[in-house]
Design a protein around this motif. Structure first.
Motif, PDB file in Angstrom:
ATOM      1  N   VAL A 180       4.929  -9.811  -4.112  1.00 42.00           N
ATOM      2  CA  VAL A 180       5.346  -8.409  -4.151  1.00 42.00           C
ATOM      3  C   VAL A 180       4.142  -7.517  -3.864  1.00 42.00           C
ATOM      4  O   VAL A 180       4.248  -6.527  -3.137  1.00 42.00           O
ATOM      5  CB  VAL A 180       6.006  -8.057  -5.513  1.00 42.00           C
ATOM      6  CG1 VAL A 180       6.276  -6.569  -5.614  1.00 42.00           C
ATOM      7  CG2 VAL A 180       7.286  -8.846  -5.712  1.00 42.00           C
ATOM      8  N   ARG A 181       2.997  -7.880  -4.399  1.00 43.66           N
ATOM      9  CA  ARG A 181       1.789  -7.087  -4.142  1.00 43.66           C
ATOM     10  C   ARG A 181       1.419  -7.114  -2.663  1.00 43.66           C
ATOM     11  O   ARG A 181       1.093  -6.086  -2.071  1.00 43.66           O
ATOM     12  CB  ARG A 181       0.629  -7.594  -4.989  1.00 43.66           C
ATOM     13  CG  ARG A 181      -0.598  -6.733  -4.782  1.00 43.66           C
ATOM     14  CD  ARG A 181      -1.731  -7.091  -5.679  1.00 43.66           C
ATOM     15  NE  ARG A 181      -2.871  -6.257  -5.372  1.00 43.66           N
ATOM     16  CZ  ARG A 181      -3.713  -5.803  -6.257  1.00 43.66           C
ATOM     17  NH1 ARG A 181      -3.551  -6.097  -7.526  1.00 43.66           N
ATOM     18  NH2 ARG A 181      -4.734  -5.061  -5.906  1.00 43.66           N
ATOM     19  N   GLU A 182       1.475  -8.285  -2.043  1.00 42.61           N
ATOM     20  CA  GLU A 182       1.189  -8.386  -0.609  1.00 42.61           C
ATOM     21  C   GLU A 182       2.166  -7.546   0.201  1.00 42.61           C
ATOM     22  O   GLU A 182       1.769  -6.848   1.142  1.00 42.61           O
ATOM     23  CB  GLU A 182       1.258  -9.844  -0.157  1.00 42.61           C
ATOM     24  CG  GLU A 182       0.107 -10.694  -0.604  1.00 42.61           C
ATOM     25  CD  GLU A 182       0.301 -12.168  -0.260  1.00 42.61           C
ATOM     26  OE1 GLU A 182       1.058 -12.475   0.701  1.00 42.61           O
ATOM     27  OE2 GLU A 182      -0.279 -13.012  -0.958  1.00 42.61           O
ATOM     28  N   LEU A 183       3.441  -7.614  -0.167  1.00 47.50           N
ATOM     29  CA  LEU A 183       4.456  -6.829   0.524  1.00 47.50           C
ATOM     30  C   LEU A 183       4.173  -5.337   0.372  1.00 47.50           C
ATOM     31  O   LEU A 183       4.228  -4.584   1.354  1.00 47.50           O
ATOM     32  CB  LEU A 183       5.852  -7.171  -0.012  1.00 47.50           C
ATOM     33  CG  LEU A 183       7.013  -6.409   0.609  1.00 47.50           C
ATOM     34  CD1 LEU A 183       7.123  -6.711   2.098  1.00 47.50           C
ATOM     35  CD2 LEU A 183       8.310  -6.778  -0.103  1.00 47.50           C
ATOM     36  N   LEU A 184       3.846  -4.916  -0.822  1.00 44.35           N
ATOM     37  CA  LEU A 184       3.520  -3.506  -1.064  1.00 44.35           C
ATOM     38  C   LEU A 184       2.332  -3.084  -0.201  1.00 44.35           C
ATOM     39  O   LEU A 184       2.377  -2.048   0.469  1.00 44.35           O
ATOM     40  CB  LEU A 184       3.205  -3.271  -2.543  1.00 44.35           C
ATOM     41  CG  LEU A 184       2.677  -1.878  -2.884  1.00 44.35           C
ATOM     42  CD1 LEU A 184       3.757  -0.829  -2.688  1.00 44.35           C
ATOM     43  CD2 LEU A 184       2.149  -1.830  -4.305  1.00 44.35           C
ATOM     44  N   GLU A 185       1.281  -3.879  -0.194  1.00 44.45           N
ATOM     45  CA  GLU A 185       0.095  -3.536   0.586  1.00 44.45           C
ATOM     46  C   GLU A 185       0.412  -3.474   2.076  1.00 44.45           C
ATOM     47  O   GLU A 185      -0.072  -2.584   2.782  1.00 44.45           O
ATOM     48  CB  GLU A 185      -1.030  -4.517   0.294  1.00 44.45           C
ATOM     49  CG  GLU A 185      -1.611  -4.329  -1.104  1.00 44.45           C
ATOM     50  CD  GLU A 185      -2.667  -5.364  -1.481  1.00 44.45           C
ATOM     51  OE1 GLU A 185      -2.938  -6.289  -0.680  1.00 44.45           O
ATOM     52  OE2 GLU A 185      -3.215  -5.246  -2.590  1.00 44.45           O
ATOM     53  N   ASP A 186       1.252  -4.396   2.566  1.00 48.67           N
ATOM     54  CA  ASP A 186       1.646  -4.378   3.978  1.00 48.67           C
ATOM     55  C   ASP A 186       2.446  -3.125   4.324  1.00 48.67           C
ATOM     56  O   ASP A 186       2.205  -2.483   5.347  1.00 48.67           O
ATOM     57  CB  ASP A 186       2.468  -5.624   4.335  1.00 48.67           C
ATOM     58  CG  ASP A 186       1.640  -6.896   4.342  1.00 48.67           C
ATOM     59  OD1 ASP A 186       0.388  -6.803   4.346  1.00 48.67           O
ATOM     60  OD2 ASP A 186       2.233  -7.986   4.327  1.00 48.67           O
ATOM     61  N   ILE A 187       3.400  -2.772   3.466  1.00 47.53           N
ATOM     62  CA  ILE A 187       4.231  -1.590   3.707  1.00 47.53           C
ATOM     63  C   ILE A 187       3.376  -0.324   3.678  1.00 47.53           C
ATOM     64  O   ILE A 187       3.510   0.552   4.538  1.00 47.53           O
ATOM     65  CB  ILE A 187       5.375  -1.505   2.677  1.00 47.53           C
ATOM     66  CG1 ILE A 187       6.382  -2.624   2.925  1.00 47.53           C
ATOM     67  CG2 ILE A 187       6.064  -0.153   2.735  1.00 47.53           C
ATOM     68  CD1 ILE A 187       7.435  -2.764   1.825  1.00 47.53           C
ATOM     69  N   VAL A 188       2.479  -0.234   2.707  1.00 51.62           N
ATOM     70  CA  VAL A 188       1.612   0.941   2.599  1.00 51.62           C
ATOM     71  C   VAL A 188       0.717   1.034   3.827  1.00 51.62           C
ATOM     72  O   VAL A 188       0.598   2.105   4.434  1.00 51.62           O
ATOM     73  CB  VAL A 188       0.773   0.884   1.301  1.00 51.62           C
ATOM     74  CG1 VAL A 188      -0.327   1.921   1.308  1.00 51.62           C
ATOM     75  CG2 VAL A 188       1.673   1.055   0.078  1.00 51.62           C
ATOM     76  N   LYS A 189       0.121  -0.074   4.214  1.00 50.92           N
ATOM     77  CA  LYS A 189      -0.756  -0.083   5.396  1.00 50.92           C
ATOM     78  C   LYS A 189       0.009   0.332   6.641  1.00 50.92           C
ATOM     79  O   LYS A 189      -0.441   1.176   7.410  1.00 50.92           O
ATOM     80  CB  LYS A 189      -1.354  -1.482   5.567  1.00 50.92           C
ATOM     81  CG  LYS A 189      -2.364  -1.611   6.678  1.00 50.92           C
ATOM     82  CD  LYS A 189      -2.976  -2.999   6.633  1.00 50.92           C
ATOM     83  CE  LYS A 189      -3.929  -3.362   7.700  1.00 50.92           C
ATOM     84  NZ  LYS A 189      -4.700  -2.458   8.384  1.00 50.92           N
ATOM     85  N   GLU A 190       1.201  -0.227   6.818  1.00 51.49           N
ATOM     86  CA  GLU A 190       2.014   0.097   7.988  1.00 51.49           C
ATOM     87  C   GLU A 190       2.388   1.583   8.027  1.00 51.49           C
ATOM     88  O   GLU A 190       2.336   2.224   9.063  1.00 51.49           O
ATOM     89  CB  GLU A 190       3.289  -0.756   7.977  1.00 51.49           C
ATOM     90  CG  GLU A 190       4.215  -0.479   9.144  1.00 51.49           C
ATOM     91  CD  GLU A 190       5.482  -1.299   9.050  1.00 51.49           C
ATOM     92  OE1 GLU A 190       6.544  -0.749   9.383  1.00 51.49           O
ATOM     93  OE2 GLU A 190       5.412  -2.475   8.631  1.00 51.49           O
ATOM     94  N   ASN A 191       2.760   2.138   6.896  1.00 51.28           N
ATOM     95  CA  ASN A 191       3.200   3.532   6.851  1.00 51.28           C
ATOM     96  C   ASN A 191       2.053   4.531   6.891  1.00 51.28           C
ATOM     97  O   ASN A 191       2.203   5.615   7.448  1.00 51.28           O
ATOM     98  CB  ASN A 191       4.038   3.780   5.588  1.00 51.28           C
ATOM     99  CG  ASN A 191       5.448   3.310   5.753  1.00 51.28           C
ATOM    100  OD1 ASN A 191       6.288   4.030   6.262  1.00 51.28           O
ATOM    101  ND2 ASN A 191       5.713   2.080   5.347  1.00 51.28           N
ATOM    102  N   LEU A 192       0.923   4.193   6.296  1.00 50.78           N
ATOM    103  CA  LEU A 192      -0.160   5.162   6.196  1.00 50.78           C
ATOM    104  C   LEU A 192      -1.197   5.024   7.300  1.00 50.78           C
ATOM    105  O   LEU A 192      -1.948   5.956   7.555  1.00 50.78           O
ATOM    106  CB  LEU A 192      -0.818   5.094   4.820  1.00 50.78           C
ATOM    107  CG  LEU A 192       0.107   5.483   3.674  1.00 50.78           C
ATOM    108  CD1 LEU A 192      -0.641   5.440   2.346  1.00 50.78           C
ATOM    109  CD2 LEU A 192       0.738   6.843   3.889  1.00 50.78           C
ATOM    110  N   ASP A 193      -1.246   3.871   7.960  1.00 49.91           N
ATOM    111  CA  ASP A 193      -2.159   3.744   9.100  1.00 49.91           C
ATOM    112  C   ASP A 193      -1.673   4.555  10.286  1.00 49.91           C
ATOM    113  O   ASP A 193      -2.438   4.945  11.143  1.00 49.91           O
ATOM    114  CB  ASP A 193      -2.332   2.280   9.508  1.00 49.91           C
ATOM    115  CG  ASP A 193      -3.391   1.579   8.669  1.00 49.91           C
ATOM    116  OD1 ASP A 193      -4.108   2.266   7.920  1.00 49.91           O
ATOM    117  OD2 ASP A 193      -3.489   0.337   8.755  1.00 49.91           O
TER     118      ASP A 193
END
Length: 195
Positions: A180-193
């Motif tokens: 879940v943490r990896e998924l959260l980090e991926d989603i955040v990176k994708e949306n904020l990059d």
């Protein structure tokens, strides 16, 4: 001989009663219920009340400018949960908050506590003695819950990542689940990059 049979019958009846209660509890948590609750939460927008104050390092602080970030992670502790336990474990979020700083604070964390009326003073006391350097919202009137009745009672659904329009992107706590943490980090990176 009679008391022995009565004792055996009582044990059998008690076991049957426990089995019935356990079965009912199990059936209420079936994957179909979880899927239905997930779909219900995912299909509705989350309304975040305009909280003016929160506790930061035990002090009331004006936070009205914190509610317009691109992504929001809601961590909701309602009256059915152990608010004091959540406050004691609040420091577990520090690493994620520190990680989010690389995105110029475009990911805001909302820690919302809605204690039972009987526990309000204890929770206030705990919050004022917490040296946590991030806003902790004490929602004594249950405004968040009242504005979002579609949030299930199941605690699995009480950590929610929202987009800039408060639509649900992800559900689940990243604290004790590395996937879940990896998924959260991926989603955040994708949306904020992209920003």
């Amino acid at each position: 001989l009679y008391p022995y049979y009565y004792y055996v019958y009582s044990l059998y009846s008690m076991r049957y009663f426990i089995y019935t209660i356990t079965s009912l509890l199990f059936l209420s948590c079936t994957p179909n219920n979880i899927k239905r609750e997930y779909e219900q939460l995912k299909s509705n927008r989350i309304i975040i009340p305009d909280y003016e104050y929160a506790m930061i390092k035990g002090r009331d602080t004006l936070v009205s400018d914190c509610f317009h970030e691109k992504l929001k992670l809601i961590v909701f502790t309602d009256s059915t949960s152990c608010n004091s336990c959540s406050i004691e474990n609040i420091y577990d979020w520090s690493a994620l908050i520190n990680h989010a700083e690389q995105y110029d604070n475009q990911l805001c964390f909302y820690f919302i506590f809605t204690p039972k009326k009987i526990d309000i003073e204890d929770v206030k006391f705990s919050l004022t003695h917490t040296d946590f350097d991030y806003p902790l919202i004490l929602d004594t009137l249950g405004i968040f819950r009242n504005m979002n009745p579609h949030i299930p009672e199941n605690k699995l659904f009480h950590t929610i990542l929202l987009d800039e329009n408060n639509q649900v992107i992800m559900i689940g706590s990243p604290l004790h689940n590395s996937k879940v943490r990896e998924l959260l980090e991926d989603i955040v990176k994708e949306n904020l990059d992209k920003a």
